[in-house]
Structure formats: C-alpha cells, structure tokens
Write an enzyme that holds these catalytic residues in place. Structure first.
Site, PDB file in Angstrom:
ATOM      1  N   GLN B 136      58.834  10.548  33.639  1.00 15.42           N
ATOM      2  CA  GLN B 136      58.296  11.295  34.776  1.00 15.42           C
ATOM      3  C   GLN B 136      57.571  10.364  35.733  1.00 15.42           C
ATOM      4  O   GLN B 136      56.601   9.728  35.350  1.00 15.42           O
ATOM      5  CB  GLN B 136      57.323  12.344  34.233  1.00 15.42           C
ATOM      6  CG  GLN B 136      56.642  13.199  35.271  1.00 15.42           C
ATOM      7  CD  GLN B 136      55.698  14.196  34.625  1.00 15.42           C
ATOM      8  OE1 GLN B 136      55.048  13.884  33.627  1.00 15.42           O
ATOM      9  NE2 GLN B 136      55.607  15.385  35.174  1.00 15.42           N
ATOM     10  N   GLY B 137      58.035  10.277  36.973  1.00 12.55           N
ATOM     11  CA  GLY B 137      57.369   9.444  37.973  1.00 12.55           C
ATOM     12  C   GLY B 137      56.524  10.298  38.889  1.00 12.55           C
ATOM     13  O   GLY B 137      56.930  10.637  40.010  1.00 12.55           O
ATOM     14  N   TYR B 138      55.358  10.660  38.401  1.00 17.06           N
ATOM     15  CA  TYR B 138      54.468  11.522  39.200  1.00 17.06           C
ATOM     16  C   TYR B 138      53.189  10.787  39.603  1.00 17.06           C
ATOM     17  O   TYR B 138      52.976  10.469  40.746  1.00 17.06           O
ATOM     18  CB  TYR B 138      54.106  12.779  38.386  1.00 17.06           C
ATOM     19  CG  TYR B 138      55.047  13.956  38.566  1.00 17.06           C
ATOM     20  CD1 TYR B 138      56.428  13.768  38.667  1.00 17.06           C
ATOM     21  CD2 TYR B 138      54.561  15.258  38.619  1.00 17.06           C
ATOM     22  CE1 TYR B 138      57.288  14.852  38.819  1.00 17.06           C
ATOM     23  CE2 TYR B 138      55.414  16.349  38.778  1.00 17.06           C
ATOM     24  CZ  TYR B 138      56.770  16.143  38.872  1.00 17.06           C
ATOM     25  OH  TYR B 138      57.600  17.215  39.010  1.00 17.06           O
ATOM     26  N   SER B 139      52.312  10.516  38.585  1.00 20.88           N
ATOM     27  CA  SER B 139      50.984   9.979  38.903  1.00 20.88           C
ATOM     28  C   SER B 139      51.053   8.588  39.516  1.00 20.88           C
ATOM     29  O   SER B 139      51.946   7.801  39.209  1.00 20.88           O
ATOM     30  CB  SER B 139      50.140   9.903  37.629  1.00 20.88           C
ATOM     31  OG  SER B 139      49.902  11.178  37.121  1.00 20.88           O
ATOM     32  N   SER B 171      54.989   8.221  30.989  1.00 21.39           N
ATOM     33  CA  SER B 171      55.146   8.362  29.535  1.00 21.39           C
ATOM     34  C   SER B 171      56.533   7.913  29.107  1.00 21.39           C
ATOM     35  O   SER B 171      57.526   8.370  29.662  1.00 21.39           O
ATOM     36  CB  SER B 171      54.953   9.821  29.114  1.00 21.39           C
ATOM     37  OG  SER B 171      53.813  10.351  29.713  1.00 21.39           O
ATOM     38  N   GLU B 253      55.912  21.878  32.165  1.00 20.41           N
ATOM     39  CA  GLU B 253      55.136  20.886  31.430  1.00 20.41           C
ATOM     40  C   GLU B 253      53.934  21.543  30.756  1.00 20.41           C
ATOM     41  O   GLU B 253      53.684  21.349  29.575  1.00 20.41           O
ATOM     42  CB  GLU B 253      54.661  19.778  32.379  1.00 20.41           C
ATOM     43  CG  GLU B 253      53.841  18.692  31.679  1.00 20.41           C
ATOM     44  CD  GLU B 253      53.431  17.555  32.602  1.00 20.41           C
ATOM     45  OE1 GLU B 253      53.401  17.755  33.824  1.00 20.41           O
ATOM     46  OE2 GLU B 253      53.144  16.464  32.089  1.00 20.41           O
ATOM     47  N   SER B 384      44.654  17.948  34.596  1.00 22.06           N
ATOM     48  CA  SER B 384      43.475  17.999  33.727  1.00 22.06           C
ATOM     49  C   SER B 384      42.968  19.442  33.601  1.00 22.06           C
ATOM     50  O   SER B 384      43.345  20.317  34.382  1.00 22.06           O
ATOM     51  CB  SER B 384      42.365  17.133  34.316  1.00 22.06           C
ATOM     52  OG  SER B 384      41.925  17.696  35.539  1.00 22.06           O
ATOM     53  N   GLU B 386      40.171  20.467  34.437  1.00 23.16           N
ATOM     54  CA  GLU B 386      39.480  20.818  35.686  1.00 23.16           C
ATOM     55  C   GLU B 386      40.479  21.313  36.733  1.00 23.16           C
ATOM     56  O   GLU B 386      40.200  22.257  37.486  1.00 23.16           O
ATOM     57  CB  GLU B 386      38.705  19.599  36.205  1.00 23.16           C
ATOM     58  CG  GLU B 386      37.489  19.236  35.353  1.00 23.16           C
ATOM     59  CD  GLU B 386      37.825  18.648  33.971  1.00 23.16           C
ATOM     60  OE1 GLU B 386      38.968  18.158  33.791  1.00 23.16           O
ATOM     61  OE2 GLU B 386      36.966  18.704  33.076  1.00 23.16           O
TER      62      GLU B 386
END
Lengths: 355, 403
Positions: B136-139, B171, B253, B384, B386
């Site tokens: 996964q290329g997200y963050s 990941s 997810e 997260s 939050e």
C-alpha cells in the site's frame, strides 16, 4: 440494532410512538409529583396492557402473544428512553417464573391475568442491600416467613414470586404480607416486604436452578431498560452539544468533546450488542447464563459512564432538577445495583467459565 | 412453518459441506495442520515448501481463498452461507487459508468496485490464486494522519505518468510485486488533486528500505520513487478520483484491522489458561488472586461484547448493502481491546512474558513479546484512533468540524 422481523418492527414502532407522544419524561414528572399509590400511572399501565405489552413472553394459550424476549426487550428499551414508570419488567419476570416453573394449574390461574395487566407481579428475591446474599426466607406447612428488601414495583403488585431456601413460591398480597416504603433515589416503587406465615404456593416444575433461570431473565430485561436510558442520554447530550454556544462556537465543534462522544458512541455500540446478545440467547435457549452476565455487566459499565458524562457534558444545567438528565443518573445507579453489580457479575462470569 | 424450499436448501448445503470435506481430505497436507501463520502479512513470506505450494495452488484453483469474489475473476463465487460452511470445515480439519495479504483484504474489493473490466481481468485472478503480493503506497513522511497532504507527484507525460516522491510505512514493501498508491496529479487541489494508480515494484526508479521496529521486526518500509514510469492504463478510476477510491479502500482496511483481536489471539492461550500456568490457583481451580480474576473477567466480558458488535456490523451492513461507517467504531474498539489483552497477558506472565531471546523461553513466549510490541502499531496505522474519533464525530454523529 438487531435485524428485526416485521412483527418486531411494528411492536418497536408502536412502543416508540406511544412513549414519545403519550409518555414523555413530563409524564414521569407528573407521577413523581402526584404520587399515585402504585408508583406509576394506572391509566398508562392499562393502556400498555391493552396494547399487549404485558404478555409478550407469555404463551398464546395463556393469553399472551409469545413474541419472545427480543420483542419484550424492544418495548422495554423504548420505555426506558422516556423514563416511563410501569411494572412491565417486574410483571414480565414474574410471568416468566410461572412459565418456567409453574404447574398447568398455576399457569392457567395466573398467566392470563398477568398478560392482560389485571394482575401485577414482581420478584421478591434479595434480602439485603446487595444482590446475591443469603436466602433465609423459609416455608413450612405452606406458610412463608422472611423479609425481602427493596422489592421493585411492590406497591402495585398483588402477586409476589418469592425465593425461599428450597425454591420459588407464589405469594398473594394479603394476610401475612406487610409492605414498608423504601424510597430510593429514582423515586420509583420499592419496598421492604415482611412475610409472616403468608400462604405460599411452590413453583415446583422448574428444576433446581429455577431461581437462576429467572435471575438471568431479570438481568437481561433490566439491561434492555438500561440500554434505552443510555441511548437517550447519549442522544440528548449530543443534541445539547450541537446547540450550546460557548467562546462563540457550538460545543460540538471542540475536538476534546468530539472524542469523548466518540468514546461514548463506541461504548454504546458494545452495550447494544451485549443486550441484544442476551435477548437472542433467551429466544434461542443457548448460552443464557453467560450471555446474561455479559448483557448486565456491559449495561452497568456503559450506563454508569454515560450517565456521569451526560451530566458533566451538560454543565451546570445538568445539575438542575428542571432538566431531565438527572433522572437517568439516579435511576441508573438503582438498576446497576439490581440483579447483580458489576463485580458480582464478573465473579459469576468467571465461575461459569471455570476460572 | 416448514416450506418446500427448506429441505431442498438444506440438501444443497449438505452437499456443499460434503464437497468441502472431500476437497480438504484430498488436498490439505496433514503435516500443515494448524500451521497457518497469522503474522504472515507482517513477517513476510514464510519459506514456501512443496506442501504449502500444493495447498495454495489447490485452493487458488478453486477460488476458495477468496470465497465470495466473483467466479469470472477467479473467486469462489460462493454465497455467505457457503463461505461460512467452508470456514467451519477448514477449522474442523485444522486447515487454513493460504491466500491473504493486502491484495485480498483491501485492494481486491476496491478494484472490484472501481476498476475497469481490463484491470479486473488482469489483477484479480493472480490475487485469487495467491501468486502476487501487493503493498500500500499511502502514507508519506508529512502525510500520516493528514493523509490528503501527500506530495508524491505523478506528472502527465502523454502515454504515461512520471512519478517522483517518497512513501513510508509501506507494509511488506520489500516482498511486494506491486503497489496500489495514491499520488498527487494536481497540486492546486488538496483532495481532488489525488489519483489512485498501480505501480510495479520492480520498475526502474523504485527503491525500498525496511524500517526496524521496536518489536525487532521490519515489516514496514520507506519506498522512494525516482522518475518511475507508470503506464496510463494503471490509473484506477478517473484522474482526481483517487481520494474517493482511497477512502473506500480504507474502510475495507479498517474492517479487517478491527480484528485487532487477531493480533491479540497470537498470544495463544486464553488469559485464564495463562493465569493458571504463570500465576497461582486455589484448591478449587480458581485463579487465586481475586483482583486478577476480576480483571480477566472484565476483559472477557468486553471482548465478548466486541465480538457481538463485529457480528452485528456484518449483519447490518449486509442488510444495508456495502461497508458501513461503523468500520471506524470497530477499528477503534478492536485495536484498543487487542492492546489491553496483550498488556494483561504480559502482566500475567511476569518476567517470563518479557523474554527477548535465548534459553529459558518457549517459542510462544518470544512470539508473544513481538506481538505485544507490534500490536502498539494497531492504534496508529490504518487511521489512528484519534482519526477514527474524528470520523465518528463528524460523519456518524454529525458534529461540526473542529477549529
């Protein structure tokens, strides 16, 4: 929300409409002021009985509708939302004791009257301040003697399901039965009852664990009332945060408050699942004792937090008698202590699981 | 009331159950019994021996690794009831699903919804057969919780995009064949300037560096893109639609991660069993420390409520059609409870539960420490706690944007 069938949806909608329109919290305020002898409005109870709510778990052959416990829970939840004072939980539990342990004759005699609302029944089990203590009441020659503490809906009841050392007995209000008022913080009907040689009729067909079976039902149905209360506290608190302005902003726009509401929302989801799980267990007949511990322990935990946070998030107005939220806090603690405190239920859960 | 349809349906289910049993008896190598590795997605590909390979290929050929996906793309085409029967029979035989990972949990369902016919035909079957690993290329370093702040840029070069930038927390990046990524195609619009595209991990210009974690494992990577060519046909949906597609993937997810529990379960035995093994019991078999016993019961009651909530969410989303906003609630609750369970387990085991290496520790004890530490990530990744709270407050409860 559990996936409901058509019959259950109709029942829930009917209860919701009636509670919202005919029995809002102002109706409870009126009861509190006028102090009817029963501790609830007899007119309201008659209406509820006419709608068939008293007989939801009573078999059709004995005048009930036999819709099941999920249905009973839906009605009780809606009534819990508006603090409706009624003996519906007490009567349903008394009826279930007879369904589970009564002879054909006892069933034929009592169930139709309980289903129609003509007779109000209640459980008289505990003898002290805490649920689960010793049972010293005893019966000899068909006469029951002993003292039962804090009996719910005692004032309107004419039939008591009483636990004695050797099982459960039916006792009618009358000779040898004395009530003394015990007003609790919720201002509902509670009394200490002294039985002094009262005529007692044993529920002999329910097995040795009849009392436990009835108590599991008490835990789950009480948890359903608590679910309605928790849902209502959450909803009115959310509405309040959305309209109350401080520092030129509505409170709902503050992240600190948003996250607390998200926490409460998660807790409420767990409580609803636990309560519905308990009701489903009763209808399916599987895993009832364990499901009852889960339902009531979660109801205790979540309603406790919800009622505290509800007052806090309302600020000063939440402390006033004029505002409704205090009713929920006061009734919450009474129900938490009934049929098993949180620590009592954890102990029982651990024992059932074998540790 | 019995109807004519019921017995016939029951017969069909019985026949299917029989088919599953025969398949497992014929194809599942008995030496693999109970050896499924729940940490496989974060530990990287285990050495695949001939037995594992044969089992994966057999399940892949049936499409039963992704039982409810459409048959035309290599899925099992089973209804939910059949999928449950499959699960039950596998559990009974000690068999496990050899096909998983992010392709199955997140990317597949999203591509089935948003991908073109060509993209589905190309990418879904290899996932269904377990032949390919996706990451996964997200963050990005400056786009974690504020994910839409991402800067990796894909410049339109006519027949392809030229991608430059850096992703992080990729990941399994070091083991992946392909990456589903959200990248910026328009710098002037924070949300509508994002596109969803598929990048080959062996394309020139892709570089991966594993990051060592507090658990001692390195399942996450930094991934660098330097002038990486991505063909236009690898764009999923329309240019600028990436935020919408990417968010839907995050719902999948969350739903999967909410099993935060699954991390907790890696700790192995039940809390009560562990207490019997590592703490003291009385003559009656009860845990001797009443406070500990109470805390275990407290946890188990809440855990039971969470499992009921997850079950209810599935039933409700099935009734409503599609993934629901409740996924945020599940992710928030499941990960928190999973961590609580790990902490309580460590406490029950005492110092024996904190072993890092060497003699004197059972394999399960050492694995438990890793799982406890790795589990700290569950309330951080996948949005997260939050962020989930923000989503619940704004989208579910309708509270206003905070200032």
């Amino acid at each position: 929300m559990a996936i409901l069938n058509e019959e259950q949806e109709m029942l829930r909608d009917m209860a919701r409409d009636w509670a919202t329109n005919e029995s809002p919290v102002t109706a409870w305020r009126k009861v509190r002021t006028e102090k009817p002898a029963e501790g609830y409005s007899p007119d309201a109870w008659n209406t509820m009985a006419q709608m068939g709510w008293a007989g939801v778990v009573i078999p059709e052959e004995h005048g009930g509708s036999d819709f099941g416990w999920m249905s009973a829970g839906l009605v009780v939840e809606e009534l819990g939302k508006t603090m409706t004072a009624s003996p519906i939980v007490a009567t349903t539990l008394a009826a279930s004791a007879i369904v589970l342990g009564g002879s054909d004759e006892q069933k034929a005699r009592w169930l139709p009257k309980l289903a129609s609302g003509e007779v109000v029944g209640t459980l008289a089990f505990d003898e002290g301040a805490h649920h689960g203590g010793k049972t010293e009441a005893s019966v000899s020659d068909g006469k029951l003697s002993g003292t039962k503490a804090f009996v719910h809906e005692a004032h309107g009841a004419s039939l008591f399901v009483v636990s004695a050392a050797d099982g459960l007995y039916l006792v009618e209000k009358g000779d040898g039965v004395t009530l003394s008022d015990r007003k609790l913080t919720d201002m509902r009907s509670h009394a200490t009852i002294t039985f002094d040689g009262a005529a007692a009729d044993k529920l002999a067909d329910g097995g040795d664990d009849l009392a436990d079976k009835v108590l599991d039902r008490a835990r789950i149905l009480t948890a359903a009332e608590m679910l309605g209360m928790a849902q209502q506290v959450f909803d009115v608190t959310l509405d309040y945060l959305k309209q109350r302005v401080q520092f030129n902003q509505v409170l709902a726009s503050f992240q600190a408050l948003q996250h607390r509401m998200a926490d409460l929302f998660g807790d409420l989801a767990m409580m609803r699942s636990a309560v519905e799980g308990g009701l489903e267990a009763l209808d399916s007949g599987h895993g009832i004792p364990r499901a009852a511990c889960v339902a009531k322990a979660e109801a205790n935990r979540v309603l406790h937090t919800m009622s505290r946070e509800g007052v806090q998030l309302h600020g000063g107005i939440g402390m006033t008698d004029e505002y409704d939220i205090g009713f929920y806090l006061k009734r919450a603690r009474v129900l938490e202590a009934s049929w098993g405190s949180t620590s009592y239920l954890r102990d029982r859960f651990a024992s059932l699981a074998g540790y | 009331m019995a109807t004519l349809a019921e017995p016939r349906e029951a017969n069909t289910d019985d026949a299917f159950r029989e088919e599953v049993r025969e398949f497992i008896a014929k194809n599942f190598p008995p030496e693999l019994k109970g050896k499924g590795n729940a940490l496989a997605t974060v530990e990287g590909p285990a050495q695949e021996g001939p037995a594992e390979k044969a089992w994966r290929e057999a399940m892949g050929a049936k499409g039963w690794g992704v039982p409810t996906w459409p048959k035309e793309y290599g899925g099992g085409g089973l209804d939910r009831k059949q999928a449950r029967i499959l699960q039950e029979e596998m559990a009974r035989a000690g068999a496990w699903n050899p096909i998983g990972g992010m392709g199955v949990m997140m990317f597949g369902p999203t591509l089935l919804e948003f991908g073109s016919e060509e993209q589905k035909r190309e990418h879904i079957p290899p996932i269904a057969k377990g032949e390919i690993r996706w990451c996964q290329g997200y963050s990005e370093p400056n786009a974690g919780s504020d994910l839409a702040n991402l800067q990796t840029f894909a410049e339109d070069k006519g027949d392809h995009y030229l991608v430059n930038g850096q992703k992080t927390w990729t990941s399994g990046g070091q083991w992946a064949d392909k990456c589903f990524a959200i990248v910026r195609t328009d710098k002037s619009d924070k949300h509508n300037g994002i596109s969803f595209m598929l990048i080959d991990m062996d394309a020139p210009g892709v570089e991966v560096r594993p990051i060592q974690m507090i658990s001692g494992m390195s399942p996450f990577c930094e991934t660098f893109f330097t002038d990486v060519k991505v063909p236009k046909e690898n764009l999923v949906g329309k240019e600028g639609q990436g935020w919408t597609i990417g968010k839907r993937l995050l719902q999948h997810e969350r739903t999967n991660l909410s099993g935060g529990g699954s991390m907790a379960r890696l700790m192995g035995s039940s809390l009560a069993d562990a207490a019997r093994k590592y703490a003291e019991t009385g003559d009656d078999g009860q845990i001797a420390d009443p406070v500990l016993r109470d805390r275990i019961a407290d946890f188990e009651i809440r855990w039971q409520s969470f499992l009921l909530t997850a079950k209810r969410a599935v039933e409700e989303s099935k009734a409503a059609g599609g993934v629901s906003e409740i996924s945020s609630v599940l992710k928030k609750l499941g990960t928190k409870l999973g961590q609580e369970r790990s902490e309580l387990m460590i406490e029950i085991m005492g110092l024996q539960g904190l072993g890092w290496e060497g003699d004197g520790f059972e394999e399960a004890e050492l694995a438990g420490v890793r799982a406890w530490l790795f589990g700290k990530a569950t309330t951080i990744y996948g949005g997260s706690t939050e962020i989930q709270n923000n989503i619940i407050a704004k989208r579910v409860l309708g509270m206003l944007d905070h200032q």
